[in-house]
Motif scaffolding. Structure first.
Motif, PDB file in Angstrom:
ATOM      1  N   SER A  89      54.575  42.550  82.402  1.00  0.00           N
ATOM      2  CA  SER A  89      55.520  43.543  82.277  1.00  0.00           C
ATOM      3  C   SER A  89      56.383  44.164  82.441  1.00  0.00           C
ATOM      4  CB  SER A  89      54.276  45.287  81.773  1.00  0.00           C
ATOM      5  OG  SER A  89      53.937  44.924  83.059  1.00  0.00           O
ATOM      6  N   TYR A  90      57.087  44.853  81.840  1.00  0.00           N
ATOM      7  CA  TYR A  90      58.521  45.552  81.618  1.00  0.00           C
ATOM      8  C   TYR A  90      58.007  47.387  82.249  1.00  0.00           C
ATOM      9  CZ  TYR A  90      63.442  46.208  82.366  1.00  0.00           C
ATOM     10  OH  TYR A  90      64.652  46.332  82.118  1.00  0.00           O
ATOM     11  N   PRO A  91      58.304  48.326  83.123  1.00  0.00           N
ATOM     12  CA  PRO A  91      58.574  49.198  82.615  1.00  0.00           C
ATOM     13  C   PRO A  91      59.868  49.903  82.157  1.00  0.00           C
ATOM     14  CG  PRO A  91      57.085  48.585  84.741  1.00  0.00           C
ATOM     15  CD  PRO A  91      58.238  47.360  83.922  1.00  0.00           C
ATOM     16  N   GLU A  92      59.913  50.494  80.946  1.00  0.00           N
ATOM     17  CA  GLU A  92      61.011  50.871  80.925  1.00  0.00           C
ATOM     18  C   GLU A  92      61.491  52.209  81.832  1.00  0.00           C
ATOM     19  OE1 GLU A  92      63.556  49.901  78.180  1.00  0.00           O
ATOM     20  OE2 GLU A  92      62.020  48.450  77.759  1.00  0.00           O
ATOM     21  N   THR A  93      60.590  52.786  82.464  1.00  0.00           N
ATOM     22  CA  THR A  93      61.025  53.965  82.630  1.00  0.00           C
ATOM     23  C   THR A  93      61.459  53.967  84.266  1.00  0.00           C
ATOM     24  OG1 THR A  93      58.534  54.222  83.939  1.00  0.00           O
ATOM     25  CG2 THR A  93      58.968  55.414  82.211  1.00  0.00           C
ATOM     26  N   MET A  94      61.651  52.518  84.817  1.00  0.00           N
ATOM     27  CA  MET A  94      62.595  52.499  85.848  1.00  0.00           C
ATOM     28  C   MET A  94      64.039  53.083  86.168  1.00  0.00           C
ATOM     29  SD  MET A  94      61.217  48.323  86.602  1.00  0.00           S
ATOM     30  CE  MET A  94      62.011  47.567  85.014  1.00  0.00           C
ATOM     31  N   SER A  95      64.289  52.814  87.275  1.00  0.00           N
ATOM     32  CA  SER A  95      65.555  53.770  87.834  1.00  0.00           C
ATOM     33  C   SER A  95      66.573  52.375  87.469  1.00  0.00           C
ATOM     34  CB  SER A  95      66.045  53.981  89.058  1.00  0.00           C
ATOM     35  OG  SER A  95      65.287  53.777  89.703  1.00  0.00           O
ATOM     36  N   GLY A  96      67.595  52.393  88.088  1.00  0.00           N
ATOM     37  CA  GLY A  96      68.806  51.999  88.121  1.00  0.00           C
ATOM     38  C   GLY A  96      68.790  50.021  89.046  1.00  0.00           C
ATOM     39  N   PHE A  97      68.705  51.276  89.712  1.00  0.00           N
ATOM     40  CA  PHE A  97      68.552  50.018  91.342  1.00  0.00           C
ATOM     41  C   PHE A  97      67.066  49.646  90.413  1.00  0.00           C
ATOM     42  CE2 PHE A  97      66.513  53.854  93.596  1.00  0.00           C
ATOM     43  CZ  PHE A  97      65.031  52.956  93.667  1.00  0.00           C
ATOM     44  N   GLU A  98      65.802  50.347  90.451  1.00  0.00           N
ATOM     45  CA  GLU A  98      63.730  49.897  90.752  1.00  0.00           C
ATOM     46  C   GLU A  98      64.704  48.481  89.334  1.00  0.00           C
ATOM     47  OE1 GLU A  98      61.257  53.117  91.315  1.00  0.00           O
ATOM     48  OE2 GLU A  98      62.392  53.273  89.107  1.00  0.00           O
ATOM     49  N   LYS A  99      66.137  48.466  88.332  1.00  0.00           N
ATOM     50  CA  LYS A  99      65.863  47.893  87.946  1.00  0.00           C
ATOM     51  C   LYS A  99      65.783  45.923  88.097  1.00  0.00           C
ATOM     52  CE  LYS A  99      66.260  50.356  83.430  1.00  0.00           C
ATOM     53  NZ  LYS A  99      67.430  50.753  82.859  1.00  0.00           N
ATOM     54  N   ASN A 100      67.106  46.082  88.887  1.00  0.00           N
ATOM     55  CA  ASN A 100      67.977  45.460  90.261  1.00  0.00           C
ATOM     56  C   ASN A 100      66.499  44.565  90.843  1.00  0.00           C
ATOM     57  OD1 ASN A 100      70.473  45.684  88.677  1.00  0.00           O
ATOM     58  ND2 ASN A 100      70.808  46.505  90.289  1.00  0.00           N
ATOM     59  N   ILE A 101      65.463  45.275  91.773  1.00  0.00           N
ATOM     60  CA  ILE A 101      64.383  44.634  91.846  1.00  0.00           C
ATOM     61  C   ILE A 101      63.597  44.434  91.017  1.00  0.00           C
ATOM     62  CG2 ILE A 101      62.441  45.656  93.730  1.00  0.00           C
ATOM     63  CD1 ILE A 101      64.837  48.185  94.352  1.00  0.00           C
ATOM     64  N   TYR A 102      62.758  44.919  90.142  1.00  0.00           N
ATOM     65  CA  TYR A 102      62.605  44.615  88.917  1.00  0.00           C
ATOM     66  C   TYR A 102      62.878  42.290  89.032  1.00  0.00           C
ATOM     67  CZ  TYR A 102      60.001  42.981  85.114  1.00  0.00           C
ATOM     68  OH  TYR A 102      58.930  42.551  83.925  1.00  0.00           O
ATOM     69  N   MET A 103      64.674  42.374  88.520  1.00  0.00           N
ATOM     70  CA  MET A 103      64.933  41.175  88.144  1.00  0.00           C
ATOM     71  C   MET A 103      64.527  40.172  90.049  1.00  0.00           C
ATOM     72  SD  MET A 103      65.598  41.905  84.905  1.00  0.00           S
ATOM     73  CE  MET A 103      65.601  40.370  84.447  1.00  0.00           C
ATOM     74  N   SER A 104      65.511  40.946  90.833  1.00  0.00           N
ATOM     75  CA  SER A 104      65.201  39.726  91.599  1.00  0.00           C
ATOM     76  C   SER A 104      63.670  39.613  92.304  1.00  0.00           C
ATOM     77  CB  SER A 104      65.819  40.578  93.043  1.00  0.00           C
ATOM     78  OG  SER A 104      66.845  41.091  92.986  1.00  0.00           O
ATOM     79  N   LEU A 105      62.663  40.377  91.833  1.00  0.00           N
ATOM     80  CA  LEU A 105      61.233  40.032  91.831  1.00  0.00           C
ATOM     81  C   LEU A 105      60.720  38.801  91.468  1.00  0.00           C
ATOM     82  CD1 LEU A 105      59.495  43.497  93.010  1.00  0.00           C
ATOM     83  CD2 LEU A 105      60.412  41.311  94.931  1.00  0.00           C
ATOM     84  N   HIS A 106      61.136  39.501  89.680  1.00  0.00           N
ATOM     85  CA  HIS A 106      60.533  38.185  88.571  1.00  0.00           C
ATOM     86  C   HIS A 106      61.067  36.685  88.756  1.00  0.00           C
ATOM     87  CE1 HIS A 106      61.264  36.963  84.310  1.00  0.00           C
ATOM     88  NE2 HIS A 106      59.842  37.315  84.192  1.00  0.00           N
ATOM     89  N   ARG A 107      62.941  36.657  89.322  1.00  0.00           N
ATOM     90  CA  ARG A 107      63.051  35.653  89.568  1.00  0.00           C
ATOM     91  C   ARG A 107      62.906  34.828  90.511  1.00  0.00           C
ATOM     92  NH1 ARG A 107      65.879  33.962  93.199  1.00  0.00           N
ATOM     93  NH2 ARG A 107      66.799  36.225  94.168  1.00  0.00           N
ATOM     94  N   ILE A 108      62.136  35.892  91.991  1.00  0.00           N
ATOM     95  CA  ILE A 108      61.911  35.042  93.080  1.00  0.00           C
ATOM     96  C   ILE A 108      60.472  34.676  92.392  1.00  0.00           C
ATOM     97  CG2 ILE A 108      60.338  35.105  95.123  1.00  0.00           C
ATOM     98  CD1 ILE A 108      63.278  37.246  95.536  1.00  0.00           C
ATOM     99  N   LEU A 109      59.811  35.278  91.818  1.00  0.00           N
ATOM    100  CA  LEU A 109      58.111  34.878  91.314  1.00  0.00           C
ATOM    101  C   LEU A 109      57.912  33.808  90.490  1.00  0.00           C
ATOM    102  CD1 LEU A 109      55.183  35.429  91.686  1.00  0.00           C
ATOM    103  CD2 LEU A 109      55.550  37.185  89.834  1.00  0.00           C
ATOM    104  N   THR A 110      59.117  33.758  89.106  1.00  0.00           N
ATOM    105  CA  THR A 110      59.250  32.562  88.348  1.00  0.00           C
ATOM    106  C   THR A 110      59.261  31.161  89.378  1.00  0.00           C
ATOM    107  OG1 THR A 110      59.761  34.066  86.848  1.00  0.00           O
ATOM    108  CG2 THR A 110      60.084  31.560  86.561  1.00  0.00           C
ATOM    109  N   GLU A 111      60.271  31.209  90.383  1.00  0.00           N
ATOM    110  CA  GLU A 111      60.870  30.373  91.389  1.00  0.00           C
ATOM    111  C   GLU A 111      58.875  29.470  91.526  1.00  0.00           C
ATOM    112  OE1 GLU A 111      64.498  31.249  93.976  1.00  0.00           O
ATOM    113  OE2 GLU A 111      65.365  31.629  92.458  1.00  0.00           O
ATOM    114  N   HIS A 112      58.847  30.777  92.467  1.00  0.00           N
ATOM    115  CA  HIS A 112      57.538  30.645  93.582  1.00  0.00           C
ATOM    116  C   HIS A 112      56.313  29.270  91.871  1.00  0.00           C
ATOM    117  CE1 HIS A 112      52.951  31.088  94.631  1.00  0.00           C
ATOM    118  NE2 HIS A 112      53.325  30.729  96.017  1.00  0.00           N
ATOM    119  N   ARG A 113      56.492  29.900  91.014  1.00  0.00           N
ATOM    120  CA  ARG A 113      55.353  29.300  90.285  1.00  0.00           C
ATOM    121  C   ARG A 113      55.886  28.213  89.803  1.00  0.00           C
ATOM    122  NH1 ARG A 113      54.047  34.882  87.141  1.00  0.00           N
ATOM    123  NH2 ARG A 113      52.681  36.330  88.367  1.00  0.00           N
ATOM    124  N   LYS A 114      57.223  27.880  89.667  1.00  0.00           N
ATOM    125  CA  LYS A 114      57.463  26.369  89.533  1.00  0.00           C
ATOM    126  C   LYS A 114      57.915  25.578  90.127  1.00  0.00           C
ATOM    127  CE  LYS A 114      60.656  27.367  85.795  1.00  0.00           C
ATOM    128  NZ  LYS A 114      62.488  27.925  85.245  1.00  0.00           N
TER     129      LYS A 114
END
Length: 162
Positions: A89-114
């Motif tokens: 899920s993607y929380p719309e209430t994230m602040s700017g730096f939290e969106k960057n953290i979300y995207m980094s974590l999403h990329r890392i988790l996707t790489e891990h799953r692959k």
């Protein structure tokens, strides 16, 4: 310095809300800047104040209390963001730096799953006979344009393996 009391109350209220719900709360516009200004003003006051005065001790306690609340607030928010990444899920209430953290974590988790999926795929073909060859088998997961090899020959375009 009544502005600082309102910052303390604001931080406390945001912390209380984040603790009471599973959803990521919305931070007020300019919240991070307000915090920076608040801490800057208090630290300036503490640098020039008499260390023996009661008001100085109270301000030091205030800085400590607000610092701990802010740290706890953002740790709670980070835990919620991690859960959101895990669930997709993607929380719309994230602040700017939290969106960057979300995207980094999403990329890392996707790489891990692959990576885990590639391990599973590699082990699922373990009983096959090995054929001696000077070539490597390459499977494309998406369509890929022409490339020029080391031998300067053109190869491709390649279609993804279905």
């Amino acid at each position: 310095m009544s502005g600082e009391v309102s910052i303390y109350e604001l931080v406390y209220e945001l912390w209380r809300i984040e603790n009471s719900t599973d959803e990521l709360g919305k931070l007020p516009e300019g919240f991070e800047e307000k915090l920076r200004e608040y801490f800057s003003r208090l630290k300036s006051y503490l640098r020039i104040s008499d260390k023996m005065m009661l008001s100085t001790s109270l301000r030091e306690a205030e800085v400590d209390a607000v610092s701990k609340l802010v740290q706890s607030l953002f740790e709670i928010r980070l835990a919620k963001i991690i859960r959101a990444v895990e669930s997709g899920s993607y929380p719309e209430t994230m602040s700017g730096f939290e969106k960057n953290i979300y995207m980094s974590l999403h990329r890392i988790l996707t790489e891990h799953r692959k990576y885990v999926e590639s391990i599973i795929m590699a082990t699922s073909y373990s009983g096959w006979n090995i054929i001696e060859s000077n070539y490597d088998v390459v499977c494309f997961q998406q369509d890929f344009p022409q490339i020029v090899g080391e031998d300067l020959k053109t190869y491709g375009p390649f279609k993804r393996l279905a």
